[in-house]
Design a protein around this motif. Structure first.
Motif, PDB file in Angstrom:
ATOM      1  N   ARG A  91     -35.528 -51.009  -6.666  1.00  0.00           N
ATOM      2  CA  ARG A  91     -36.604 -50.717  -5.712  1.00  0.00           C
ATOM      3  C   ARG A  91     -36.223 -49.668  -4.667  1.00  0.00           C
ATOM      4  NH1 ARG A  91     -37.524 -56.874  -4.636  1.00  0.00           N
ATOM      5  NH2 ARG A  91     -36.139 -56.309  -2.943  1.00  0.00           N
ATOM      6  N   GLU A  92     -35.071 -49.046  -4.794  1.00  0.00           N
ATOM      7  CA  GLU A  92     -34.585 -48.135  -3.763  1.00  0.00           C
ATOM      8  C   GLU A  92     -35.568 -47.005  -3.471  1.00  0.00           C
ATOM      9  OE1 GLU A  92     -32.798 -48.984  -6.520  1.00  0.00           O
ATOM     10  OE2 GLU A  92     -31.351 -50.353  -5.595  1.00  0.00           O
ATOM     11  N   GLU A  93     -36.090 -46.369  -4.520  1.00  0.00           N
ATOM     12  CA  GLU A  93     -37.023 -45.250  -4.339  1.00  0.00           C
ATOM     13  C   GLU A  93     -38.316 -45.714  -3.671  1.00  0.00           C
ATOM     14  OE1 GLU A  93     -38.297 -41.697  -7.176  1.00  0.00           O
ATOM     15  OE2 GLU A  93     -36.791 -42.993  -8.116  1.00  0.00           O
ATOM     16  N   LEU A  94     -38.827 -46.856  -4.085  1.00  0.00           N
ATOM     17  CA  LEU A  94     -40.041 -47.425  -3.495  1.00  0.00           C
ATOM     18  C   LEU A  94     -39.821 -47.704  -2.011  1.00  0.00           C
ATOM     19  CD1 LEU A  94     -42.920 -48.934  -4.080  1.00  0.00           C
ATOM     20  CD2 LEU A  94     -41.475 -50.961  -3.841  1.00  0.00           C
ATOM     21  N   VAL A  95     -38.731 -48.367  -1.689  1.00  0.00           N
ATOM     22  CA  VAL A  95     -38.416 -48.717  -0.301  1.00  0.00           C
ATOM     23  C   VAL A  95     -38.255 -47.456   0.538  1.00  0.00           C
ATOM     24  CG1 VAL A  95     -36.620 -49.733   1.173  1.00  0.00           C
ATOM     25  CG2 VAL A  95     -37.482 -50.999  -0.817  1.00  0.00           C
ATOM     26  N   SER A  96     -37.599 -46.449  -0.013  1.00  0.00           N
ATOM     27  CA  SER A  96     -37.395 -45.195   0.696  1.00  0.00           C
ATOM     28  C   SER A  96     -38.730 -44.511   1.019  1.00  0.00           C
ATOM     29  CB  SER A  96     -36.510 -44.265  -0.143  1.00  0.00           C
ATOM     30  OG  SER A  96     -36.342 -43.032   0.500  1.00  0.00           O
ATOM     31  N   LYS A  97     -39.627 -44.453   0.047  1.00  0.00           N
ATOM     32  CA  LYS A  97     -40.945 -43.834   0.265  1.00  0.00           C
ATOM     33  C   LYS A  97     -41.759 -44.632   1.285  1.00  0.00           C
ATOM     34  CE  LYS A  97     -41.864 -41.368  -4.036  1.00  0.00           C
ATOM     35  NZ  LYS A  97     -42.807 -41.261  -5.184  1.00  0.00           N
ATOM     36  N   ALA A  98     -41.717 -45.954   1.188  1.00  0.00           N
ATOM     37  CA  ALA A  98     -42.467 -46.795   2.119  1.00  0.00           C
ATOM     38  C   ALA A  98     -41.946 -46.615   3.545  1.00  0.00           C
ATOM     39  CB  ALA A  98     -42.388 -48.260   1.696  1.00  0.00           C
ATOM     40  N   ARG A  99     -40.642 -46.596   3.704  1.00  0.00           N
ATOM     41  CA  ARG A  99     -40.054 -46.397   5.034  1.00  0.00           C
ATOM     42  C   ARG A  99     -40.387 -45.008   5.582  1.00  0.00           C
ATOM     43  NH1 ARG A  99     -36.974 -50.722   6.190  1.00  0.00           N
ATOM     44  NH2 ARG A  99     -35.737 -51.711   4.559  1.00  0.00           N
ATOM     45  N   ALA A 103     -44.441 -47.490   6.703  1.00  0.00           N
ATOM     46  CA  ALA A 103     -45.151 -48.712   6.288  1.00  0.00           C
ATOM     47  C   ALA A 103     -44.375 -49.964   6.688  1.00  0.00           C
ATOM     48  CB  ALA A 103     -45.373 -48.698   4.783  1.00  0.00           C
ATOM     49  N   ARG A 104     -45.120 -51.040   6.916  1.00  0.00           N
ATOM     50  CA  ARG A 104     -44.508 -52.360   7.155  1.00  0.00           C
ATOM     51  C   ARG A 104     -44.528 -53.211   5.898  1.00  0.00           C
ATOM     52  NH1 ARG A 104     -46.091 -55.470  11.883  1.00  0.00           N
ATOM     53  NH2 ARG A 104     -44.433 -56.796  11.100  1.00  0.00           N
ATOM     54  N   ILE A 105     -45.426 -52.830   4.939  1.00  0.00           N
ATOM     55  CA  ILE A 105     -45.530 -53.549   3.670  1.00  0.00           C
ATOM     56  C   ILE A 105     -45.478 -52.524   2.537  1.00  0.00           C
ATOM     57  CG2 ILE A 105     -46.976 -55.042   2.222  1.00  0.00           C
ATOM     58  CD1 ILE A 105     -48.321 -56.063   4.797  1.00  0.00           C
ATOM     59  N   ALA A 106     -44.701 -52.824   1.497  1.00  0.00           N
ATOM     60  CA  ALA A 106     -44.635 -51.997   0.293  1.00  0.00           C
ATOM     61  C   ALA A 106     -45.121 -52.838  -0.882  1.00  0.00           C
ATOM     62  CB  ALA A 106     -43.217 -51.505   0.034  1.00  0.00           C
ATOM     63  N   LEU A 107     -46.127 -52.329  -1.609  1.00  0.00           N
ATOM     64  CA  LEU A 107     -46.685 -53.027  -2.760  1.00  0.00           C
ATOM     65  C   LEU A 107     -46.440 -52.213  -4.024  1.00  0.00           C
ATOM     66  CD1 LEU A 107     -50.180 -54.010  -1.293  1.00  0.00           C
ATOM     67  CD2 LEU A 107     -48.090 -55.391  -1.331  1.00  0.00           C
ATOM     68  N   TYR A 108     -46.084 -52.904  -5.102  1.00  0.00           N
ATOM     69  CA  TYR A 108     -45.895 -52.238  -6.383  1.00  0.00           C
ATOM     70  C   TYR A 108     -46.172 -53.216  -7.516  1.00  0.00           C
ATOM     71  CZ  TYR A 108     -41.361 -54.591  -6.993  1.00  0.00           C
ATOM     72  OH  TYR A 108     -40.374 -55.533  -7.150  1.00  0.00           O
ATOM     73  N   GLY A 109     -46.351 -52.664  -8.709  1.00  0.00           N
ATOM     74  CA  GLY A 109     -46.573 -53.463  -9.917  1.00  0.00           C
ATOM     75  C   GLY A 109     -45.582 -53.028 -10.984  1.00  0.00           C
ATOM     76  N   HIS A 110     -46.094 -52.762 -12.188  1.00  0.00           N
ATOM     77  CA  HIS A 110     -45.379 -52.159 -13.304  1.00  0.00           C
ATOM     78  C   HIS A 110     -44.434 -53.105 -14.041  1.00  0.00           C
ATOM     79  CE1 HIS A 110     -44.087 -48.868 -15.810  1.00  0.00           C
ATOM     80  NE2 HIS A 110     -42.873 -48.797 -15.285  1.00  0.00           N
ATOM     81  N   TYR A 118     -38.256 -59.496   1.844  1.00  0.00           N
ATOM     82  CA  TYR A 118     -38.243 -58.898   3.178  1.00  0.00           C
ATOM     83  C   TYR A 118     -36.920 -58.167   3.325  1.00  0.00           C
ATOM     84  CZ  TYR A 118     -38.374 -58.444   8.248  1.00  0.00           C
ATOM     85  OH  TYR A 118     -38.371 -57.946   9.523  1.00  0.00           O
ATOM     86  N   ASP A 119     -36.975 -56.900   3.753  1.00  0.00           N
ATOM     87  CA  ASP A 119     -35.767 -56.096   3.881  1.00  0.00           C
ATOM     88  C   ASP A 119     -35.827 -55.298   5.175  1.00  0.00           C
ATOM     89  OD1 ASP A 119     -33.563 -54.434   3.634  1.00  0.00           O
ATOM     90  OD2 ASP A 119     -34.260 -53.421   1.834  1.00  0.00           O
ATOM     91  N   ASP A 120     -35.158 -55.784   6.206  1.00  0.00           N
ATOM     92  CA  ASP A 120     -35.002 -55.069   7.468  1.00  0.00           C
ATOM     93  C   ASP A 120     -36.319 -54.486   7.992  1.00  0.00           C
ATOM     94  OD1 ASP A 120     -33.560 -54.103   9.663  1.00  0.00           O
ATOM     95  OD2 ASP A 120     -33.069 -52.220   8.646  1.00  0.00           O
ATOM     96  N   GLY A 121     -37.305 -55.353   8.175  1.00  0.00           N
ATOM     97  CA  GLY A 121     -38.587 -54.935   8.741  1.00  0.00           C
ATOM     98  C   GLY A 121     -39.647 -54.549   7.731  1.00  0.00           C
ATOM     99  N   LEU A 122     -39.292 -54.483   6.445  1.00  0.00           N
ATOM    100  CA  LEU A 122     -40.237 -54.103   5.397  1.00  0.00           C
ATOM    101  C   LEU A 122     -40.516 -55.300   4.487  1.00  0.00           C
ATOM    102  CD1 LEU A 122     -41.815 -51.716   4.072  1.00  0.00           C
ATOM    103  CD2 LEU A 122     -39.804 -51.405   2.594  1.00  0.00           C
TER     104      LEU A 122
END
Length: 152
Positions: A91-99, A103-110, A118-122
Motif C-alpha cells: 500500500r506504499e504508493e496509495l498511502v503516499s498519494k493520499a498523504r 487526505a485523512r482517509i484512503a480508500l481502495y479496492g482491487h 490506521y497509519d499515523d493519522g491516515l
C-alpha cells in the motif's frame, strides 16, 4: 454522516441493492471501480443520494477518473481502485498519494480483500468485493472516524 463504500461488483448489482436497502440513511455512496455501470441498475436504491465513482482495471473504455478526492463531513477522502498504485504488492504508493493530497482517509479496492487500518493519522480501507457480499461503512462524527467492515 455515514458513507457506504463498494468495490469490485463485477456486474453483481443485486448485492449492492441489498446493502443499500439495509443502509437507507447513508449520505454518500462511493464505488471504487470494477463495475462502474452497476450503479445504473440500482435506480430507486440510489435516488437522492450522492454517489462518487472511480474506474477500475476491468472498467474498459471508462471515462471515470482513476483517483478522486471527496470531502465528506469535513474530512478529505482519497479514492482509488488501487491498480494504478499497485496495491497487490503493498500500500506504499496509495498511502503516499493520499498523504500528498492531504487526505485523512484512503480508500481502495482491487485485491478483493477487506482491510481497515490506521497509519499515523491516515485511515485506510478496502471494502473487499461486494460481489462476495463485502462492503464498507464509514461513520464521520464529531468524536472521530469509524471504519466498519460490513457483509450482506
Amino acid at each position: 454522516m455515514r458513507i457506504l463504500v463498494f468495490s469490485d461488483s463485477h456486474g453483481s448489482s443485486s448485492r449492492m441493492r441489498d446493502a443499500l436497502m439495509l443502509q437507507r440513511d447513508a449520505d454518500l455512496i462511493i464505488h471504487l471501480g470494477d463495475g462502474e455501470r452497476d450503479l445504473e441498475y440500482l435506480g430507486e436504491a440510489v435516488a437522492g443520494r450522492k454517489t462518487v465513482q472511480v474506474c477500475g482495471n476491468c472498467d474498459f473504455c471508462s471515462m471515470l477518473p482513476e483517483n478522486e478526492i471527496v470531502f465528506a463531513g469535513g474530512v478529505k477522502i482519497f479514492c482509488s481502485h488501487g491498480h494504478t498504485e499497485h496495491v497487490k504488492y503493498g500500500r506504499e504508493e496509495l498511502v503516499s498519494k493520499a498523504r500528498a493530497a492531504g487526505a485523512r482517509i484512503a480508500l481502495y479496492g482491487h485485491t478483493h480483500e477487506s482491510v481497515t487500518d490506521y497509519d499515523d493519522g491516515l485511515y485506510i480501507m478496502n471494502p473487499g468485493s461486494i460481489r462476495n457480499g463485502e462492503y464498507g461503512a464509514i461513520d464521520i462524527t464529531p468524536q472521530g472516524i469509524i471504519l466498519l467492515k460490513m457483509k450482506v
